[in-house]
Design a protein around this motif. Sequence first.
Motif, PDB file in Angstrom:
ATOM      1  N   VAL A 178       0.869  -1.174   0.000  1.00 34.06           N
ATOM      2  CA  VAL A 178       0.000   0.000   0.000  1.00 34.06           C
ATOM      3  C   VAL A 178       0.905   1.223   0.000  1.00 34.06           C
ATOM      4  O   VAL A 178       1.654   1.454   0.955  1.00 34.06           O
ATOM      5  N   GLU A 179       0.855   1.997  -1.074  1.00 32.58           N
ATOM      6  CA  GLU A 179       1.755   3.137  -1.186  1.00 32.58           C
ATOM      7  C   GLU A 179       1.119   4.264  -1.976  1.00 32.58           C
ATOM      8  O   GLU A 179       0.113   4.071  -2.677  1.00 32.58           O
ATOM      9  N   GLN A 180       1.710   5.443  -1.852  1.00 35.19           N
ATOM     10  CA  GLN A 180       1.347   6.601  -2.659  1.00 35.19           C
ATOM     11  C   GLN A 180       2.637   7.239  -3.165  1.00 35.19           C
ATOM     12  O   GLN A 180       3.645   7.259  -2.456  1.00 35.19           O
TER      13      GLN A 180
ATOM     14  N   GLY B  19      -4.449   2.673 -11.193  1.00 34.01           N
ATOM     15  CA  GLY B  19      -4.856   3.994 -11.658  1.00 34.01           C
ATOM     16  C   GLY B  19      -5.833   4.688 -10.737  1.00 34.01           C
ATOM     17  O   GLY B  19      -6.195   5.839 -10.968  1.00 34.01           O
ATOM     18  N   GLU B  20      -6.277   4.035  -9.649  1.00 32.24           N
ATOM     19  CA  GLU B  20      -7.202   4.642  -8.705  1.00 32.24           C
ATOM     20  C   GLU B  20      -6.463   5.028  -7.433  1.00 32.24           C
ATOM     21  O   GLU B  20      -5.383   4.530  -7.137  1.00 32.24           O
ATOM     22  N   GLY B  21      -7.105   5.922  -6.667  1.00 36.44           N
ATOM     23  CA  GLY B  21      -6.465   6.405  -5.449  1.00 36.44           C
ATOM     24  C   GLY B  21      -6.278   5.333  -4.396  1.00 36.44           C
ATOM     25  O   GLY B  21      -5.428   5.456  -3.530  1.00 36.44           O
ATOM     26  N   THR B  22      -7.104   4.290  -4.434  1.00 34.56           N
ATOM     27  CA  THR B  22      -6.998   3.226  -3.443  1.00 34.56           C
ATOM     28  C   THR B  22      -6.262   2.005  -3.987  1.00 34.56           C
ATOM     29  O   THR B  22      -6.424   0.898  -3.488  1.00 34.56           O
ATOM     30  N   ALA B  23      -5.471   2.203  -5.023  1.00 36.41           N
ATOM     31  CA  ALA B  23      -4.751   1.079  -5.622  1.00 36.41           C
ATOM     32  C   ALA B  23      -3.805   0.452  -4.612  1.00 36.41           C
ATOM     33  O   ALA B  23      -3.204   1.129  -3.780  1.00 36.41           O
ATOM     34  N   HIS B  24      -3.695  -0.864  -4.688  1.00 35.60           N
ATOM     35  CA  HIS B  24      -2.713  -1.587  -3.894  1.00 35.60           C
ATOM     36  C   HIS B  24      -2.245  -2.758  -4.736  1.00 35.60           C
ATOM     37  O   HIS B  24      -2.772  -3.014  -5.815  1.00 35.60           O
ATOM     38  N   ALA B  25      -1.230  -3.447  -4.280  1.00 35.31           N
ATOM     39  CA  ALA B  25      -0.643  -4.506  -5.095  1.00 35.31           C
ATOM     40  C   ALA B  25      -0.328  -5.725  -4.255  1.00 35.31           C
ATOM     41  O   ALA B  25       0.082  -5.615  -3.098  1.00 35.31           O
ATOM     42  N   THR B  26      -0.536  -6.898  -4.856  1.00 29.90           N
ATOM     43  CA  THR B  26       0.024  -8.124  -4.306  1.00 29.90           C
ATOM     44  C   THR B  26       1.484  -8.170  -4.729  1.00 29.90           C
ATOM     45  O   THR B  26       1.799  -7.974  -5.899  1.00 29.90           O
TER      46      THR B  26
ATOM     47  N   PHE C 261      11.017  12.002  -7.252  1.00 29.62           N
ATOM     48  CA  PHE C 261       9.738  11.494  -6.753  1.00 29.62           C
ATOM     49  C   PHE C 261       9.867  11.182  -5.272  1.00 29.62           C
ATOM     50  O   PHE C 261      10.963  10.999  -4.747  1.00 29.62           O
ATOM     51  N   VAL C 262       8.712  11.093  -4.604  1.00 28.72           N
ATOM     52  CA  VAL C 262       8.665  10.609  -3.229  1.00 28.72           C
ATOM     53  C   VAL C 262       7.575   9.556  -3.138  1.00 28.72           C
ATOM     54  O   VAL C 262       6.469   9.746  -3.651  1.00 28.72           O
ATOM     55  N   GLU C 263       7.907   8.418  -2.513  1.00 28.60           N
ATOM     56  CA  GLU C 263       6.960   7.331  -2.318  1.00 28.60           C
ATOM     57  C   GLU C 263       6.739   7.124  -0.820  1.00 28.60           C
ATOM     58  O   GLU C 263       7.696   7.108  -0.041  1.00 28.60           O
TER      59      GLU C 263
ATOM     60  N   GLU D 103       2.342  16.726  -7.919  1.00 29.98           N
ATOM     61  CA  GLU D 103       1.339  15.887  -8.582  1.00 29.98           C
ATOM     62  C   GLU D 103       1.367  14.453  -8.068  1.00 29.98           C
ATOM     63  O   GLU D 103       2.423  13.832  -7.958  1.00 29.98           O
ATOM     64  N   ARG D 104       0.183  13.919  -7.750  1.00 30.17           N
ATOM     65  CA  ARG D 104       0.065  12.499  -7.383  1.00 30.17           C
ATOM     66  C   ARG D 104       0.274  11.650  -8.640  1.00 30.17           C
ATOM     67  O   ARG D 104      -0.260  11.930  -9.712  1.00 30.17           O
ATOM     68  N   VAL D 105       1.071  10.605  -8.509  1.00 29.98           N
ATOM     69  CA  VAL D 105       1.402   9.731  -9.634  1.00 29.98           C
ATOM     70  C   VAL D 105       0.818   8.351  -9.368  1.00 29.98           C
ATOM     71  O   VAL D 105       1.112   7.738  -8.338  1.00 29.98           O
ATOM     72  N   ASN D 106      -0.011   7.863 -10.290  1.00 32.80           N
ATOM     73  CA  ASN D 106      -0.628   6.547 -10.142  1.00 32.80           C
ATOM     74  C   ASN D 106      -0.067   5.548 -11.150  1.00 32.80           C
ATOM     75  O   ASN D 106      -0.782   4.677 -11.642  1.00 32.80           O
ATOM     76  N   ARG D 107       1.193   5.669 -11.463  1.00 32.33           N
ATOM     77  CA  ARG D 107       1.855   4.721 -12.367  1.00 32.33           C
ATOM     78  C   ARG D 107       3.295   4.534 -11.906  1.00 32.33           C
ATOM     79  O   ARG D 107       3.873   5.396 -11.252  1.00 32.33           O
ATOM     80  N   GLY D 108       3.862   3.390 -12.246  1.00 37.48           N
ATOM     81  CA  GLY D 108       5.208   3.063 -11.826  1.00 37.48           C
ATOM     82  C   GLY D 108       6.260   3.703 -12.710  1.00 37.48           C
ATOM     83  O   GLY D 108       5.971   4.232 -13.793  1.00 37.48           O
TER      84      GLY D 108
END
Length: 213
Positions: free
Chosen positions: A34-36, A107-114, A166-168, A198-203
């Motif tokens: 879970v990250e931003q 691509g959504e604000g609540t994105a998370h990853a396995t 960038f900052v994560e 700017e919020r970034v929703n891509r790697g």
Amino acid sequence: MPGRPAHRRRGRPDPRGTAPRHPGRTPSVKYTEVEQKYALPDADADAVTARLTELGATAAEPSRQIDAYYNHPGRDFLAPDTITEWVRFRTEQRGSSFNYKQWHKPGEGTAHATEYETPVGDIEALRHAFEALGFPPLVTVDKTRTTWQLDDVEIALDRVADAGDFVEFEFKGEADTVEDAHARLDKTIADLGVDLGERVNRGYPHILLGRER
């Protein structure tokens, strides 16, 4: 008999042969990232660093990371409209690692990853083995990362070649649900009180490949 799943983070092998319990994670989010991420305006990395120092966060030494991403020989990771998975080989001085990641709600604000990640003794041998199995190189991300720890959040300041600063923010504490982890991450970012841009929703691979999703 099926093999045991790899642990997500670095850790000592369990002498009993079972997968080690992930430090700082409950089973519900054990293999969940879970990250931003934000694209920092010029010189704002200094403002973030100053604020983290003021809040008493601790920093590790900067580390150069070379991340080699590979495609899959049987299913093209780039074929869907939205890229949802990666295979990555990371090389850095303090230890190399293998990583597989699959996003949910990309691509959504609540994105998370396995995410499954494990340290590797000979990263080049593993990389060559994957190439021999037909995994083609996709893109390489060259970055310098400085990692800070503030309570249960890890903050990574990244300078990415050909992409910028960038900052994560990644949640590393205990949470019962992904939604709870997101809420606590949001609070940490709000308490930081710094304009993060700017919020970034891509790697980073998306960015270097010119992909919006």
